[in-house]
Design an enzyme around this catalytic site. Structure first.
Site, PDB file in Angstrom:
ATOM      1  N   LYS A  93      81.714  21.805-105.028  1.00 55.64           N
ATOM      2  CA  LYS A  93      81.848  22.000-103.590  1.00 55.64           C
ATOM      3  C   LYS A  93      80.612  21.381-102.948  1.00 55.64           C
ATOM      4  O   LYS A  93      79.503  21.905-103.072  1.00 55.64           O
ATOM      5  CB  LYS A  93      81.937  23.494-103.269  1.00 55.64           C
ATOM      6  CG  LYS A  93      82.217  23.780-101.811  1.00 55.64           C
ATOM      7  CD  LYS A  93      82.506  25.267-101.628  1.00 55.64           C
ATOM      8  CE  LYS A  93      83.011  25.599-100.241  1.00 55.64           C
ATOM      9  NZ  LYS A  93      82.037  25.337 -99.178  1.00 55.64           N
ATOM     10  N   ASP A 131      77.948  20.244-100.251  1.00 51.89           N
ATOM     11  CA  ASP A 131      77.426  20.926 -99.083  1.00 51.89           C
ATOM     12  C   ASP A 131      77.167  19.907 -97.982  1.00 51.89           C
ATOM     13  O   ASP A 131      76.075  19.360 -97.855  1.00 51.89           O
ATOM     14  CB  ASP A 131      76.129  21.659 -99.460  1.00 51.89           C
ATOM     15  CG  ASP A 131      75.916  22.863 -98.571  1.00 51.89           C
ATOM     16  OD1 ASP A 131      76.775  23.115 -97.698  1.00 51.89           O
ATOM     17  OD2 ASP A 131      74.896  23.547 -98.747  1.00 51.89           O
ATOM     18  N   TYR A 189      88.239  14.767-101.164  1.00 51.94           N
ATOM     19  CA  TYR A 189      88.737  15.845-102.014  1.00 51.94           C
ATOM     20  C   TYR A 189      90.187  16.218-101.766  1.00 51.94           C
ATOM     21  O   TYR A 189      90.737  17.013-102.501  1.00 51.94           O
ATOM     22  CB  TYR A 189      87.847  17.085-101.942  1.00 51.94           C
ATOM     23  CG  TYR A 189      87.518  17.595-100.560  1.00 51.94           C
ATOM     24  CD1 TYR A 189      88.501  18.127 -99.731  1.00 51.94           C
ATOM     25  CD2 TYR A 189      86.204  17.553-100.096  1.00 51.94           C
ATOM     26  CE1 TYR A 189      88.195  18.593 -98.476  1.00 51.94           C
ATOM     27  CE2 TYR A 189      85.892  18.023 -98.830  1.00 51.94           C
ATOM     28  CZ  TYR A 189      86.894  18.538 -98.022  1.00 51.94           C
ATOM     29  OH  TYR A 189      86.584  18.997 -96.771  1.00 51.94           O
ATOM     30  N   LYS A 192      81.215  30.547-105.595  1.00 58.32           N
ATOM     31  CA  LYS A 192      79.911  30.191-105.036  1.00 58.32           C
ATOM     32  C   LYS A 192      78.771  30.289-106.060  1.00 58.32           C
ATOM     33  O   LYS A 192      78.797  31.129-106.961  1.00 58.32           O
ATOM     34  CB  LYS A 192      79.594  31.103-103.844  1.00 58.32           C
ATOM     35  CG  LYS A 192      80.614  31.006-102.723  1.00 58.32           C
ATOM     36  CD  LYS A 192      80.805  29.610-102.180  1.00 58.32           C
ATOM     37  CE  LYS A 192      79.803  29.196-101.126  1.00 58.32           C
ATOM     38  NZ  LYS A 192      79.890  29.913 -99.863  1.00 58.32           N
ATOM     39  N   CYS A 196      35.833  22.713 -97.313  1.00 58.62           N
ATOM     40  CA  CYS A 196      36.609  22.843 -98.546  1.00 58.62           C
ATOM     41  C   CYS A 196      36.435  24.249 -99.134  1.00 58.62           C
ATOM     42  O   CYS A 196      35.309  24.694 -99.353  1.00 58.62           O
ATOM     43  CB  CYS A 196      36.156  21.792 -99.556  1.00 58.62           C
ATOM     44  SG  CYS A 196      36.914  22.029-101.172  1.00 58.62           S
ATOM     45  N   CYS A 218      34.349  23.803-102.572  1.00 60.22           N
ATOM     46  CA  CYS A 218      32.971  23.331-102.701  1.00 60.22           C
ATOM     47  C   CYS A 218      32.200  23.362-101.391  1.00 60.22           C
ATOM     48  O   CYS A 218      31.014  23.054-101.357  1.00 60.22           O
ATOM     49  CB  CYS A 218      32.952  21.911-103.280  1.00 60.22           C
ATOM     50  SG  CYS A 218      33.526  20.659-102.130  1.00 60.22           S
ATOM     51  N   CYS A 273      39.157  17.079 -98.821  1.00 64.33           N
ATOM     52  CA  CYS A 273      37.786  17.462 -99.077  1.00 64.33           C
ATOM     53  C   CYS A 273      37.041  16.189 -99.447  1.00 64.33           C
ATOM     54  O   CYS A 273      37.510  15.408-100.272  1.00 64.33           O
ATOM     55  CB  CYS A 273      37.766  18.467-100.231  1.00 64.33           C
ATOM     56  SG  CYS A 273      36.206  18.496-101.123  1.00 64.33           S
ATOM     57  N   CYS A 331      33.296  18.216-106.310  1.00 66.06           N
ATOM     58  CA  CYS A 331      34.058  19.423-105.938  1.00 66.06           C
ATOM     59  C   CYS A 331      34.729  19.991-107.176  1.00 66.06           C
ATOM     60  O   CYS A 331      35.503  19.296-107.839  1.00 66.06           O
ATOM     61  CB  CYS A 331      35.096  19.068-104.878  1.00 66.06           C
ATOM     62  SG  CYS A 331      36.305  20.376-104.599  1.00 66.06           S
TER      63      CYS A 331
END
Ligand code: IVH
Length: 668
Positions: free
Chosen positions: A114, A116, A224, A313, A407, A410, A425, A431
């Site tokens: 089915k 969507d 379908y 479903k 950040c 660090c 950062c 870091c």
């Protein structure tokens, strides 16, 4: 006039042929500019001679002039909806019900996913598409002909012969996941509104008054069923009708099957449920229909739904839950990603408690606050995302999401590059979060593949400042490793052996392990193949880099930037000093599959796709990610979708896993 007519005919024929090569075979035969010029010429002539415009002219794919509003269309046969089954039991009841009504006759079922998307009805007269309409309330829909004409997979005319004079074909218009992700990525980059899910994106794209907008949207169609039929007949079973439609050039599901009883229906459901995440499009269940049209007629329908069909479903891919907090993760390149911590919720078949919020723009766009009820979506292999806020359920006291200005790992400044949505950062390898992420990437399976160096160890290495440079993981000695938590003699010996083993690698893996921005596994492999050795790559200029497939100006700039950094060059030198090595490039791969290009798709049982590809490459083949005329063979496991379809239209040999295994044995 005669001249104009014949020029028009020639132009249309030429454009159709180029269009087929481009869209169906993925093998453009002319430069885009030439195609565009011919299309423009066609449009110019048609504008000057509107009386010569035909419904199946290639100009219709580009999108006709905008409409003021959609006209109403009465459906001559109503467009029905479906009853739902939420469990195997519900399905059994349905099966029992209809067999009772048919006085105990055997019922076989036509089963298919089915999709969507949006239901549409296409009216063909003498094989020409003359009208397309939405479902609307089932009896009256809207005329969306101009929009539907822009969808490549909708035939403007049926091919072959034998179609009824009037034939309504019904099916679903949908947006594949990749197209949806791409569309939203574009929208995000431009700071525009994004779509919540592929279904909404498909609906929004179809309901455009300007067909040119629809033309740019990645929509597809799969049939379908049929509606009104006159002046001809269709076969007596659903399965034969679908085969017939396919012969007329109408796309139908590649996953459909005829099933003889409810046990087979259950097995089919389970099988598709397992494949669901890997499918190229969203599905929300399975539709089962009595296969014999005579039985369908006998069963008839109640109010808006047929008695002879049901939708079983799947678990929903969207759910609501509460946003508890937002944390900020620092990635390998310093990119800062807001991550939502959620009240755990079952969505798309798993329990989700974290979801990405992408970046600051996204947080602002969603206007999400801590304490809000949010809509979480998890579909396919994509990480769960927050796609909306249920504003009616916003409690009194919510807190805005505050972005850090430094950040969180660090304390360095955070910069935002002009025109980019991400914040980064600036701490670089200083870091700890970036160091950790870089190290995690370096040791990962597809990179240096160092077994036993997990997150906990990496955290300690970074926290305790054991490493001043990535290469130090190879210089730490046994006593140093023993000082880490939960590291005994045995585990240290194992880890040292794994480190030693990892030194024997491939150039491609090494390049990937370096963690250059935008250089994923596939690009790393292409770089390795193209340059053959590391030195050549390090010294390559932009032009040389851009000669590599998949490398454009942006990736080339990242690569150049990486190798310009003296710190990176010294890390590489130190790694090589520790004994990391790879086989010298053989100028061209040799083996029984030399000169061949293979594609692997779908799910394999006995090995991963990566392993299958590696084995094929070891035999001299090239492996590619998409099917084209150049493909020698497609290996297709369950769940294969568009690649399989494409291979079939191009007449490329397709083999399954069992056959691949047999052949691999023979070649080895
Ligand atoms: S059959 C009697 N088959 O689901 C025929 N519907 O819930 C009714 N849909 O409006 C439809 N995939 O938009 C059928 N393979 C499929 C389908 C399908 C998606 C949609 C369709 C319909 C809705 C009903």
């Amino acid at each position: 006039m005669g001249d104009t007519a014949s020029e028009l005919a020639a132009l249309r024929e030429q454009l159709r042929a180029w269009g087929r090569a481009y869209y169906q075979e993925d093998q453009p035969t002319v430069p885009d500019a030439e195609y565009d010029a011919a299309m423009q010429r066609l449009l110019d002539i048609e504008q000057a001679h509107p009386e010569l415009v035909t419904a199946d002219s290639p100009s219709q794919r580009v999108g006709a002039a905008p409409l003021e509003k959609f006209e109403q269309v009465e459906h001559r046969v109503p467009m029905l909806s479906l009853d739902n089954a939420f469990s195997a039991e519900d399905f059994e009841d349905f099966d029992q019900r209809i067999r009772d009504r048919l006085d105990g006759a055997a019922v076989s079922y036509w089963a298919e996913p089915k999709l969507d998307g949006i239901a549409v009805s296409l009216r063909y007269e003498k094989g020409q598409l003359i009208q397309a309409a939405t479902r609307g309330d089932g009896s009256t829909g809207e005329d969306i002909t101009a929009n539907v004409r822009t969808i490549e997979s909708v035939p403007l005319r049926l091919s072959g012969t034998g179609f009824p004079d009037e034939l309504e074909i019904r099916g679903e218009v949908f947006m594949p996941r990749s197209g949806f992700e791409g569309l939203n990525a574009q929208a995000r980059a431009r700071g525009e509104k994004v779509f919540v899910n592929p279904r909404n994106a498909a609906a929004g794209s179809l309901r455009q008054l300007d067909p040119k907008v629809t033309a740019r949207r990645p929509l597809e169609f799969t049939a379908y069923s049929t509606g009104y039929v006159d002046g001809g007949e269709l076969p007596g079973t659903q399965s034969e009708v679908m085969t017939q439609l396919a012969e007329w050039g109408v796309p139908v599901s590649q996953y459909a099957a005829v099933l003889e009883n409810s046990a087979a229906c259950e097995a089919y459901y389970q099988d598709l449920a397992a494949q669901r995440d890997g499918l190229p499009f969203d599905i929300d269940g399975i539709v089962y229909k009595a296969n014999a049209i005579a039985q369908q007629r006998e069963l008839g329908f109640v109010s808006r739904a047929p008695r002879w069909a049901i939708a079983r479903k799947f678990p929903a891919q969207e759910q609501t839950t509460r946003l508890l907090a937002v944390e900020f993760q620092v990635g390998r390149t310093g990119a800062i990603t807001p991550v939502a911590r959620l009240e755990p919720v079952f969505v798309g078949g798993v329990t989700v408690s974290n979801a990405t919020l992408h970046n600051a723009d996204e947080v602002e766009r969603l206007d999400v606050r801590i304490g809000d009820t949010v809509i979480v979506r998890r579909a396919g292999d994509v990480i769960p995302q927050i796609v909306g806020v249920v504003s009616e359920r916003r409690p009194e006291s919510t807190e805005p999401v505050r972005f850090p200005d430094h950040c969180p790992a660090c304390g360095s400044e955070i910069e935002r590059v002009e025109g980019e949505a991400v914040q980064r950062c600036v701490g670089g390898l200083g870091c700890p979060a970036q160091q950790m992420a870089g190290l995690r990437h370096f040791v990962s399976r597809k990179a240096m593949d160092i077994d036993g160096l997990g997150d906990k160890l990496i955290e300690q290495l970074v926290d305790r400042r054991f490493l001043s440079d990535l290469a130090d993981i190879y210089t730490l000695d046994k006593t140093q490793w023993l000082r880490l938590d939960r590291m005994g003699e045995k585990s240290v010996d194992k880890l040292l052996a794994a480190l030693e083993a990892s030194k024997s690698t491939t150039l491609a893996k090494f390049i990937y392990a370096l963690g250059i921005r935008e250089v994923g596994e596939a690009t790393a492999r292409q770089l390795a193949e193209h340059f053959g050795n590391l030195d050549a790559l390090i010294h390559a200029d932009s032009e040389a880099l851009e000669a590599v497939p998949d490398v454009g100006p942006v990736v080339a700039a990242h690569i150049r930037h990486f190798f310009h950094e003296s710190r990176n060059i010294s890390t590489i030198r130190r790694l090589l000093e520790q004994g990391i090595h790879w086989p010298e490039a053989t100028t061209s791969a040799t083996g029984p599959l030399e000169g061949q290009t293979w594609v692997v798709t779908g799910k394999l049982e006995t090995m991963s796709r990566d392993e299958a590809e590696a084995q094929l490459r070891a035999l001299g083949a090239r492996t590619a990610g998409s099917v084209s005329k150049k493909t020698t063979t497609l290996v297709a496991g369950p769940g294969a979708g568009s690649k399989l379809k494409k291979a079939q239209t191009l007449d490329i040999p397709v083999i399954d896993e069992a056959t691949l295994l047999e052949q691999l044995q023979r070649w080895h």
